[in-house]
Design a protein around this motif. Structure first.
Motif, PDB file in Angstrom:
ATOM      1  N   HIS A  75      57.165  47.935  -4.887  1.00  0.00           N
ATOM      2  CA  HIS A  75      57.244  46.829  -5.849  1.00  0.00           C
ATOM      3  C   HIS A  75      57.959  47.204  -7.156  1.00  0.00           C
ATOM      4  O   HIS A  75      58.022  46.384  -8.074  1.00  0.00           O
ATOM      5  CB  HIS A  75      55.837  46.293  -6.147  1.00  0.00           C
ATOM      6  CG  HIS A  75      55.196  45.621  -4.961  1.00  0.00           C
ATOM      7  ND1 HIS A  75      55.604  44.394  -4.489  1.00  0.00           N
ATOM      8  CD2 HIS A  75      54.205  46.029  -4.126  1.00  0.00           C
ATOM      9  CE1 HIS A  75      54.880  44.066  -3.429  1.00  0.00           C
ATOM     10  NE2 HIS A  75      54.030  45.042  -3.190  1.00  0.00           N
ATOM     11  N   ASP A 133      53.615  54.790  -3.150  1.00  0.00           N
ATOM     12  CA  ASP A 133      54.329  53.656  -2.567  1.00  0.00           C
ATOM     13  C   ASP A 133      54.858  52.833  -3.744  1.00  0.00           C
ATOM     14  O   ASP A 133      54.081  52.226  -4.477  1.00  0.00           O
ATOM     15  CB  ASP A 133      53.328  52.866  -1.708  1.00  0.00           C
ATOM     16  CG  ASP A 133      53.864  51.517  -1.226  1.00  0.00           C
ATOM     17  OD1 ASP A 133      54.912  51.065  -1.706  1.00  0.00           O
ATOM     18  OD2 ASP A 133      53.189  50.910  -0.365  1.00  0.00           O
ATOM     19  N   ASN A 191      49.712  46.668  -5.904  1.00  0.00           N
ATOM     20  CA  ASN A 191      49.376  45.468  -5.152  1.00  0.00           C
ATOM     21  C   ASN A 191      47.938  45.664  -4.699  1.00  0.00           C
ATOM     22  O   ASN A 191      47.656  46.679  -4.056  1.00  0.00           O
ATOM     23  CB  ASN A 191      50.321  45.350  -3.945  1.00  0.00           C
ATOM     24  CG  ASN A 191      49.902  44.260  -2.977  1.00  0.00           C
ATOM     25  OD1 ASN A 191      49.140  43.380  -3.312  1.00  0.00           O
ATOM     26  ND2 ASN A 191      50.409  44.334  -1.758  1.00  0.00           N
ATOM     27  N   VAL A 211      57.796  50.847   5.116  1.00  0.00           N
ATOM     28  CA  VAL A 211      56.922  51.651   4.258  1.00  0.00           C
ATOM     29  C   VAL A 211      55.636  52.040   4.993  1.00  0.00           C
ATOM     30  O   VAL A 211      55.148  53.171   4.865  1.00  0.00           O
ATOM     31  CB  VAL A 211      56.649  50.898   2.939  1.00  0.00           C
ATOM     32  CG1 VAL A 211      55.532  51.555   2.149  1.00  0.00           C
ATOM     33  CG2 VAL A 211      57.928  50.865   2.109  1.00  0.00           C
TER      34      VAL A 211
END
Ligand SMILES: Cc1ncc(COP(=O)(O)O)c(C=O)c1O
Length: 378
Positions: free
Chosen positions: A201, A198, A170, A95
């Motif tokens: 998670h 992103d 996060n 990532v």
């Protein structure tokens, strides 16, 4: 079905997380889980090794690559009712690499807006991509921990044209609501800005929260994701960049091989097995994390009653406000008492008194993590 590693197994399996601490210290810092891999993922990698699949990964379209994309599309459909169009995924090493390449290739010039606190490499990749970062506060200690959209707008008005969004977030463990994401989309559209999201998670959204894939709201955005966080395989190097605009896909795929070549064949096999064949394991993992977040809340109430923690909506990473204990760097204090958590200032430079605690371990270790931290803070 979730098998805990013993200390010796964890030390052998996770050389960064466990190798970084002296024997006897419990590592609860980097985002890796102290659990054995999902059986289907382990089997896929073992089968790949048995076939000698240790060579270079294929260029572009190939059954190994297609298998990964198809598996991701199936996962998105089953878990989020999202019909990801075919031919929209491109493999990249991880990532972090994907985010940098997206910034370099697909984002308009100008500063990049980053909500703080953030996953620390966000700041680094923006610098590596030769961009300036424009920070906005996201008050992680407020009950809502919402994005400061007025501050985002000010940066857009001042020339920023990209927003780097972590969803779920996060280190706060927030799952953005549909309304919040729609507001982000509307703001970006009004300023002709691009959102890079992103969602690494996303498979770890816990019971009670609903995950909305950002591209379902804003097809002009770019998604960077991987199975690697939820399935504990970051060392296998495989992530995906998803672009719904065919022009974006073409531009991203035109990146020279030399700049986008860090992924591995075994990583792609693991990714396909994770996305396609591991729903039951993932379900069991989320149930385990659901229990652990309750355990953590009870342990904090018993041993660190002045700690503040938002209810964790996703991930195994808890953000703790320990300012009431009046210790500037609680992570450093914890290390002296046999526990390694991540310092809050890594996520928000200058912010004192916070830590990020990785709870993806056994219940017994989690108890020790909290009691040692409590001993450290007096
Ligand atoms: C939000 C976020 N993005 C990216 C990563 C790293 O992903 P990768 O190892 O695929 O670069 C992490 C790792 O913890 C993360 O939390």
């Amino acid at each position: 079905m979730i098998r805990d590693y013993t200390d010796a197994e964890a030390r052998a399996a996770l050389p960064l997380k466990w190798g970084h601490v002296p024997e006897g210290t419990i590592p609860a810092w980097v985002a890796e889980m102290d659990y054995a891999p999902a059986p289907a993922v382990a089997a896929a990698v073992q089968a790949g090794v048995a076939k000698g699949m240790l060579g270079y990964p294929p260029f572009g379209d190939h059954p190994v690559v297609t298998g990964l994309e198809e598996a991701f599309r199936g996962f998105a459909q089953r878990h989020w009712s999202w019909a990801v169009p075919e031919g929209t995924s491109t493999v990249t090493a991880d990532v972090i690499t994907g985010l940098r390449l997206v910034l370099e290739t697909l984002c308009p010039p100008g500063p990049v807006v980053i909500p703080l606190p953030c996953y620390p490499p966000f700041r680094t990749v923006v610098a590596l991509a030769g961009r300036e970062a424009a920070y906005v506060g996201l008050d992680p200690d407020s009950p809502e921990a919402t994005l400061d959209l007025a501050a985002v707008e000010r940066h857009f008005e001042d020339g920023a044209r990209t927003l780097l969004l972590c969803s779920p977030h996060n280190p706060t463990g927030r799952v953005w609501t549909r309304a919040e994401l729609e507001a982000v989309r509307d703001l970006a559209a009004a300023h002709d800005a691009r959102v890079v999201v992103d969602e690494i998670h996303a498979p770890l959204v816990l019971p009670g929260a609903e995950f909305v894939p950002y591209l379902t709201l804003d097809p002009s955005a770019v998604l960077v994701t991987s199975h690697s966080k939820s399935f504990n395989t970051p060392g296998l190097k495989c992530a995906q960049v998803v672009t719904l605009d065919p022009g974006d896909t073409e531009r991203f795929r035109a990146i020279p091989f030399e700049a986008n070549h860090g992924h591995t064949t075994l990583g792609m096999l693991a990714g396909a097995a994770a996305w396609r064949d591991s729903d039951l394991w993932l379900h069991t993992l989320r149930n385990r994390l659901d229990v652990l977040r309750e355990d953590l809340a009870e342990l904090l109430a018993a041993h660190l009653p002045r700690a503040r923690m938002r209810p964790l909506e996703a991930t195994y990473l808890a953000w703790l406000d320990l300012r009431a204990y009046d210790v500037a760097d609680p992570a450093a204090a914890g290390l002296a008492h046999g526990v390694m958590v991540a310092p809050g200032h890594d996520y928000h430079p200058g912010l004192e008194g916070h830590v990020r605690l990785n709870m993806a371990t056994s219940a017994a270790r989690l108890e020790q993590v909290v009691t040692r931290l409590a001993a450290a803070l007096g």
